[in-house]
Design a protein around this motif. Structure first.
Motif, PDB file in Angstrom:
ATOM      1  N   ASN A   8     -20.327  26.714   3.097  1.00 42.82           N
ATOM      2  CA  ASN A   8     -20.302  27.177   1.713  1.00 42.82           C
ATOM      3  C   ASN A   8     -19.218  26.393   0.985  1.00 42.82           C
ATOM      4  N   VAL A   9     -19.607  25.641  -0.033  1.00 44.89           N
ATOM      5  CA  VAL A   9     -18.650  24.832  -0.784  1.00 44.89           C
ATOM      6  C   VAL A   9     -18.027  25.691  -1.874  1.00 44.89           C
ATOM      7  N   THR A  10     -16.697  25.733  -1.870  1.00 44.17           N
ATOM      8  CA  THR A  10     -15.964  26.496  -2.876  1.00 44.17           C
ATOM      9  C   THR A  10     -14.883  25.628  -3.511  1.00 44.17           C
ATOM     10  N   VAL A  11     -14.416  26.080  -4.650  1.00 45.26           N
ATOM     11  CA  VAL A  11     -13.318  25.436  -5.365  1.00 45.26           C
ATOM     12  C   VAL A  11     -12.239  26.482  -5.614  1.00 45.26           C
ATOM     13  N   ALA A  12     -11.007  26.030  -5.739  1.00 47.25           N
ATOM     14  CA  ALA A  12      -9.898  26.935  -6.021  1.00 47.25           C
ATOM     15  C   ALA A  12      -8.925  26.250  -6.969  1.00 47.25           C
ATOM     16  N   ALA A  13      -8.358  27.040  -7.887  1.00 47.09           N
ATOM     17  CA  ALA A  13      -7.405  26.526  -8.873  1.00 47.09           C
ATOM     18  C   ALA A  13      -5.990  26.967  -8.498  1.00 47.09           C
ATOM     19  N   LEU A  14      -5.100  25.999  -8.335  1.00 43.95           N
ATOM     20  CA  LEU A  14      -3.681  26.276  -8.116  1.00 43.95           C
ATOM     21  C   LEU A  14      -2.993  26.114  -9.464  1.00 43.95           C
ATOM     22  N   ILE A  15      -2.726  27.245 -10.082  1.00 43.86           N
ATOM     23  CA  ILE A  15      -2.190  27.259 -11.440  1.00 43.86           C
ATOM     24  C   ILE A  15      -0.764  27.775 -11.378  1.00 43.86           C
ATOM     25  N   GLU A  16       0.192  26.901 -11.686  1.00 46.89           N
ATOM     26  CA  GLU A  16       1.613  27.248 -11.603  1.00 46.89           C
ATOM     27  C   GLU A  16       2.231  27.197 -12.996  1.00 46.89           C
ATOM     28  N   ASP A  29     -15.183  43.207   0.873  1.00 43.47           N
ATOM     29  CA  ASP A  29     -15.635  44.158   1.886  1.00 43.47           C
ATOM     30  C   ASP A  29     -14.463  44.772   2.644  1.00 43.47           C
ATOM     31  N   ASP A  30     -13.314  44.095   2.622  1.00 46.89           N
ATOM     32  CA  ASP A  30     -12.108  44.570   3.300  1.00 46.89           C
ATOM     33  C   ASP A  30     -11.120  45.238   2.347  1.00 46.89           C
ATOM     34  N   GLY A  31     -11.558  45.585   1.159  1.00 48.19           N
ATOM     35  CA  GLY A  31     -10.677  46.205   0.169  1.00 48.19           C
ATOM     36  C   GLY A  31     -10.150  45.183  -0.822  1.00 48.19           C
ATOM     37  N   LEU A  32      -9.133  45.573  -1.607  1.00 49.56           N
ATOM     38  CA  LEU A  32      -8.563  44.675  -2.606  1.00 49.56           C
ATOM     39  C   LEU A  32      -7.769  43.574  -1.913  1.00 49.56           C
ATOM     40  N   ARG A  33      -8.042  42.328  -2.302  1.00 48.65           N
ATOM     41  CA  ARG A  33      -7.382  41.173  -1.713  1.00 48.65           C
ATOM     42  C   ARG A  33      -6.948  40.210  -2.807  1.00 48.65           C
ATOM     43  N   PHE A  34      -5.914  39.424  -2.492  1.00 47.27           N
ATOM     44  CA  PHE A  34      -5.437  38.385  -3.401  1.00 47.27           C
ATOM     45  C   PHE A  34      -6.072  37.049  -3.029  1.00 47.27           C
ATOM     46  N   ASN A  35      -6.338  36.255  -4.058  1.00 48.68           N
ATOM     47  CA  ASN A  35      -6.914  34.929  -3.870  1.00 48.68           C
ATOM     48  C   ASN A  35      -6.525  34.070  -5.055  1.00 48.68           C
ATOM     49  N   GLN A  36      -6.620  32.763  -4.892  1.00 45.60           N
ATOM     50  CA  GLN A  36      -6.549  31.906  -6.065  1.00 45.60           C
ATOM     51  C   GLN A  36      -7.819  32.146  -6.867  1.00 45.60           C
ATOM     52  N   PRO A  37      -7.799  31.827  -8.151  1.00 45.04           N
ATOM     53  CA  PRO A  37      -9.076  31.819  -8.878  1.00 45.04           C
ATOM     54  C   PRO A  37      -9.987  30.829  -8.147  1.00 45.04           C
ATOM     55  N   ALA A  38     -11.093  31.308  -7.638  1.00 50.71           N
ATOM     56  CA  ALA A  38     -11.921  30.478  -6.764  1.00 50.71           C
ATOM     57  C   ALA A  38     -13.349  30.979  -6.767  1.00 50.71           C
ATOM     58  N   LEU A  84     -15.867  25.410   2.882  1.00 51.72           N
ATOM     59  CA  LEU A  84     -15.292  24.106   2.626  1.00 51.72           C
ATOM     60  C   LEU A  84     -14.710  24.190   1.224  1.00 51.72           C
ATOM     61  N   ARG A  85     -13.373  24.332   1.157  1.00 54.11           N
ATOM     62  CA  ARG A  85     -12.685  24.590  -0.109  1.00 54.11           C
ATOM     63  C   ARG A  85     -12.034  23.323  -0.635  1.00 54.11           C
ATOM     64  N   PHE A  86     -12.289  23.035  -1.906  1.00 53.49           N
ATOM     65  CA  PHE A  86     -11.613  21.964  -2.627  1.00 53.49           C
ATOM     66  C   PHE A  86     -10.619  22.634  -3.572  1.00 53.49           C
ATOM     67  N   ALA A  87      -9.325  22.415  -3.330  1.00 48.95           N
ATOM     68  CA  ALA A  87      -8.284  23.068  -4.128  1.00 48.95           C
ATOM     69  C   ALA A  87      -7.660  22.059  -5.087  1.00 48.95           C
ATOM     70  N   PHE A  88      -7.555  22.477  -6.338  1.00 45.85           N
ATOM     71  CA  PHE A  88      -7.072  21.590  -7.390  1.00 45.85           C
ATOM     72  C   PHE A  88      -5.838  22.146  -8.083  1.00 45.85           C
TER      73      PHE A  88
END
Length: 150
Positions: A8-16, A29-38, A84-88
């Motif tokens: 599964n191809v995904t993208v993620a934004a690293l916003i600082e 499915d595991d409850g509330l979780r933190f993630n990058q915008p992705a 397969l995550r591409f992080a920007f």
């Protein structure tokens, strides 16, 4: 019939901004979780367009990718999906305060690296912390590594 395996191809934004990173708190499915915008790459979409779109949909903040931080291959422990995550990294744009966040997103939150580390047990995946660590280590690759053909 044999099924062809595909990641599964995904993208993620690293916003600082001012030492804090923009994350989302989302229902899983595991409850509330933190993630990058992705999120997932849509058919016909470039990786850069997908990243900007996902950031806006999940946080109501505009985002323009300017560098590739890394490419991450992560099989879920359940063994059913490999991501397969591409992080920007990129530039923060305008905030659309009236915009409704994507389904399942509870809130967008700015967190320090220490706050991110302290909430590791609530991360969507180990990629959340790894991407931040790579960003903080200065990993930036030019976008001309990527080629998108229409």
């Amino acid at each position: 019939m044999n099924r062809i395996w595909k990641p599964n191809v995904t993208v993620a934004a690293l916003i600082e901004r001012e030492g804090r990173f923009l994350l989302v708190e989302e229902e899983t499915d595991d409850g509330l979780r933190f993630n990058q915008p992705a999120g997932h790459l849509d058919e016909g979409e470039s990786l850069l367009a997908a990243c900007a779109r996902e950031a806006l949909e999940e946080t109501a903040w505009g985002f323009t990718p300017t560098a590739l931080v890394g490419i991450y291959q992560w099989p879920r422990p359940q063994g059913d999906i490999t991501y397969l995550r591409f992080a920007f990294a990129g530039e923060l744009g305008a905030h659309e305060s009236a915009r409704k966040l994507d389904t399942g997103i509870q809130r967008a939150v700015w967190m320090t690296p220490d706050e991110i580390r302290d909430t590791a047990d609530r991360h969507r995946s180990p990629l959340v912390a790894q991407c931040v660590d790579d960003y903080l280590a200065g990993r930036r690759f030019p976008l001309d590594l990527l080629r998108h053909y229409d």
